[in-house]
Design an enzyme around this catalytic site. Structure first.
Site, PDB file in Angstrom:
ATOM      1  N   GLY A  41       0.833  -1.198   0.000  1.00 56.27           N
ATOM      2  CA  GLY A  41       0.000   0.000   0.000  1.00 56.27           C
ATOM      3  C   GLY A  41       0.869   1.249   0.000  1.00 56.27           C
ATOM      4  O   GLY A  41       2.078   1.180  -0.277  1.00 56.27           O
ATOM      5  N   ASP A  42       0.272   2.384   0.360  1.00 55.29           N
ATOM      6  CA  ASP A  42       1.024   3.647   0.296  1.00 55.29           C
ATOM      7  C   ASP A  42       2.272   3.621   1.198  1.00 55.29           C
ATOM      8  O   ASP A  42       3.326   4.124   0.813  1.00 55.29           O
ATOM      9  CB  ASP A  42       0.122   4.841   0.629  1.00 55.29           C
ATOM     10  CG  ASP A  42      -0.689   4.643   1.902  1.00 55.29           C
ATOM     11  OD1 ASP A  42      -0.639   3.539   2.476  1.00 55.29           O
ATOM     12  OD2 ASP A  42      -1.377   5.587   2.322  1.00 55.29           O
ATOM     13  N   ASP A  69      -9.113  -1.168   1.215  1.00 62.23           N
ATOM     14  CA  ASP A  69      -9.744   0.154   1.342  1.00 62.23           C
ATOM     15  C   ASP A  69     -10.056   0.798  -0.015  1.00 62.23           C
ATOM     16  O   ASP A  69     -10.887   1.697  -0.093  1.00 62.23           O
ATOM     17  CB  ASP A  69      -8.837   1.117   2.121  1.00 62.23           C
ATOM     18  CG  ASP A  69      -8.510   0.613   3.509  1.00 62.23           C
ATOM     19  OD1 ASP A  69      -9.185  -0.329   3.964  1.00 62.23           O
ATOM     20  OD2 ASP A  69      -7.585   1.155   4.135  1.00 62.23           O
ATOM     21  N   MET A 102     -14.108  -1.239   7.788  1.00 58.02           N
ATOM     22  CA  MET A 102     -12.775  -0.624   7.757  1.00 58.02           C
ATOM     23  C   MET A 102     -12.748   0.461   6.678  1.00 58.02           C
ATOM     24  O   MET A 102     -13.792   0.824   6.129  1.00 58.02           O
ATOM     25  CB  MET A 102     -11.721  -1.687   7.472  1.00 58.02           C
ATOM     26  CG  MET A 102     -11.373  -2.550   8.659  1.00 58.02           C
ATOM     27  SD  MET A 102     -10.002  -3.634   8.219  1.00 58.02           S
ATOM     28  CE  MET A 102      -9.533  -4.229   9.844  1.00 58.02           C
ATOM     29  N   ARG A 137     -10.164   3.264   6.867  1.00 54.38           N
ATOM     30  CA  ARG A 137      -9.410   4.452   7.305  1.00 54.38           C
ATOM     31  C   ARG A 137     -10.166   5.740   6.936  1.00 54.38           C
ATOM     32  O   ARG A 137     -11.323   5.863   7.263  1.00 54.38           O
ATOM     33  CB  ARG A 137      -7.997   4.466   6.696  1.00 54.38           C
ATOM     34  CG  ARG A 137      -7.099   3.374   7.213  1.00 54.38           C
ATOM     35  CD  ARG A 137      -5.667   3.607   6.838  1.00 54.38           C
ATOM     36  NE  ARG A 137      -5.483   3.769   5.405  1.00 54.38           N
ATOM     37  CZ  ARG A 137      -4.368   4.127   4.828  1.00 54.38           C
ATOM     38  NH1 ARG A 137      -3.318   4.389   5.570  1.00 54.38           N
ATOM     39  NH2 ARG A 137      -4.258   4.240   3.540  1.00 54.38           N
ATOM     40  N   ARG A 172     -27.820  -1.628  18.356  1.00 55.31           N
ATOM     41  CA  ARG A 172     -26.664  -2.493  18.609  1.00 55.31           C
ATOM     42  C   ARG A 172     -25.620  -2.251  17.526  1.00 55.31           C
ATOM     43  O   ARG A 172     -25.967  -1.880  16.405  1.00 55.31           O
ATOM     44  CB  ARG A 172     -27.065  -3.970  18.558  1.00 55.31           C
ATOM     45  CG  ARG A 172     -28.039  -4.392  19.637  1.00 55.31           C
ATOM     46  CD  ARG A 172     -27.335  -4.522  20.996  1.00 55.31           C
ATOM     47  NE  ARG A 172     -28.212  -5.140  21.971  1.00 55.31           N
ATOM     48  CZ  ARG A 172     -29.104  -4.495  22.719  1.00 55.31           C
ATOM     49  NH1 ARG A 172     -29.270  -3.186  22.567  1.00 55.31           N
ATOM     50  NH2 ARG A 172     -29.844  -5.133  23.598  1.00 55.31           N
ATOM     51  N   ARG A 179     -10.579  -8.656   5.814  1.00 58.96           N
ATOM     52  CA  ARG A 179      -9.321  -8.956   5.117  1.00 58.96           C
ATOM     53  C   ARG A 179      -9.096 -10.467   4.979  1.00 58.96           C
ATOM     54  O   ARG A 179      -8.182 -10.888   4.281  1.00 58.96           O
ATOM     55  CB  ARG A 179      -8.146  -8.329   5.881  1.00 58.96           C
ATOM     56  CG  ARG A 179      -8.260  -6.836   6.001  1.00 58.96           C
ATOM     57  CD  ARG A 179      -6.933  -6.118   6.020  1.00 58.96           C
ATOM     58  NE  ARG A 179      -5.956  -6.617   6.937  1.00 58.96           N
ATOM     59  CZ  ARG A 179      -5.322  -5.885   7.843  1.00 58.96           C
ATOM     60  NH1 ARG A 179      -5.599  -4.600   7.955  1.00 58.96           N
ATOM     61  NH2 ARG A 179      -4.410  -6.404   8.621  1.00 58.96           N
TER      62      ARG A 179
END
Ligand code: F6P
Length: 341
Positions: A99-100, A123, A165, A167, A261, A270
């Site tokens: 990734g980055d 992502d 997920m 980010r 909930r 993942r």
């Protein structure tokens, strides 16, 4: 020729497909292939394994990475040592899927060693490419989870909040949430307007709906604050997000007087076995990287653009993350379908 394959950063379904495909292609053409164990650590520790057709056969069906990975160590100040160790391993080039963080780190050595970069992240927010493998498989799990949660939400007349997920980018929540027809999708790209969100929930519930399922991205801020779950010292990306769904469930319960909930899908996103799209996508990326290596083309990244794989400059992946633009058609259509975004 001897080529190393490395996986860096968080795992994503399809990494093993890249390893299998690149290894088979290179082996077929008489190239020796070694796997670097645990990301950059494998270079510093001279820790490699020999890869060949039988060792990688069938790996493409599994998630994780047979080489191990790490999102805790970059190259940092140790570029010289990295290059020394790389040469000690007798490598002519490195195929790195990451990734980055991985590509930013490799930027420090890319003028001294041969690199081919393969972008990955569930992502889907990496700059320089329109899509990354792993995202489809993860979005598919989100969509299935929303459909599953609708049963319990309706049974109990509850609001269930599913946290994804992603980010700072909302692609997982947007695509998984749309595919599962969730009642609302909350994205980090849009400031949370609690009043409007509550009003939408109230309206849906007063129109005869027994329960609701909301899909929220972990990067959504509540009262202007991110939910930080953990700080990983020394990692290229130190803050780990998580917990917004819990905060929202408590806040929403007070406003709606309906039980709420939360479910955090977490690393299941993942860990799913790659679905066919990601199997084929990762196979193509691995094969393309091997093809370029055979042609002696190095220091490129492989991007997905205009429905095909194109080679781009490696540093294109290092630009700020690609986030959801709220003006896109998909957002407009979802709103048209009654999904609150
Ligand atoms: O970047 C991939 C990702 O799965 C993010 O969506 C998530 O915030 C982060 O990694 C989790 O990292 P870790 O595996 O360190 O908990």
């Amino acid at each position: 020729m001897k080529v190393g394959i490395m996986t860096g950063g968080g795992d994503a379904p399809g990494l093993n497909g890249v390893i299998e495909s690149a290894t088979k292609y290179l082996n077929q053409n008489g190239v020796e292939v070694v796997g670097i164990v645990d990301g950059f650590e494998g270079i510093f520790d001279l820790n490699t394994i020999d890869l060949n057709r039988s060792r990688v056969d069938g790996a493409y069906q599994t998630s994780g990475t047979i080489l191990g990975t790490s999102n805790k160590r970059g190259i940092g100040e140790d570029a010289e040592e990295f290059i020394e160790k790389f040469n000690e391993l007798g490598l002519d080039g490195l195929i790195a899927a990451g990734g980055d963080g991985t590509f930013q780190a490799l930027g420090a050595v890319s003028d001294k060693i041969n690199i081919l970069g393969i972008p990955k992240t569930i992502d889907n927010d990496l700059a320089g490419t329109d899509m990354t493998f792993g995202h489809h498989t993860a979005s598919s799990l989100i969509s299935k989870s929303i459909a599953t949660l609708k049963h319990s939400a309706n049974a109990h007349k509850r609001v269930m909040i599913l946290e994804t997920m992603g980010r700072t980018a909302g692609w997982l929540a947007l695509n998984g949430g749309r595919a599962g027809y969730s009642d609302a999708i909350l994205l980090p790209e849009k400031e949370l307007d609690m009043q409007a969100f509550v009003a939408d929930c109230k309206e849906k519930l007063s129109n005869g709906r027994r329960g609701l399922v909301i899909c929220v991205s972990e990067g959504v801020k509540y009262q202007g604050k991110s939910s930080i779950k953990k700080i990983v010292e020394g990692a290229p990306e130190q803050e780990r997000l998580g917990g917004i769904s819990d905060i929202l469930a408590n806040a929403l319960e007070k406003e709606l007087s309906v039980e709420c909930r939360n479910v955090i899908l977490g690393h299941l996103q993942r860990s799913e076995p790659p679905e066919i799209f990601d199997q084929l996508f990762s196979m193509e990326l691995g094969a393309k990287a091997a093809e370029l290596a055979m042609e002696g083309v190095w220091n490129k990244g492989l991007a997905y653009k205009n429905c095909g794989i194109k080679s781009v400059e490696l540093n294109e992946f290092c630009a700020p993350p690609r986030r959801v633009n709220l003006d896109i058609e998909e957002v407009r259509h979802a709103r048209g379908l009654g999904i609150y975004i």
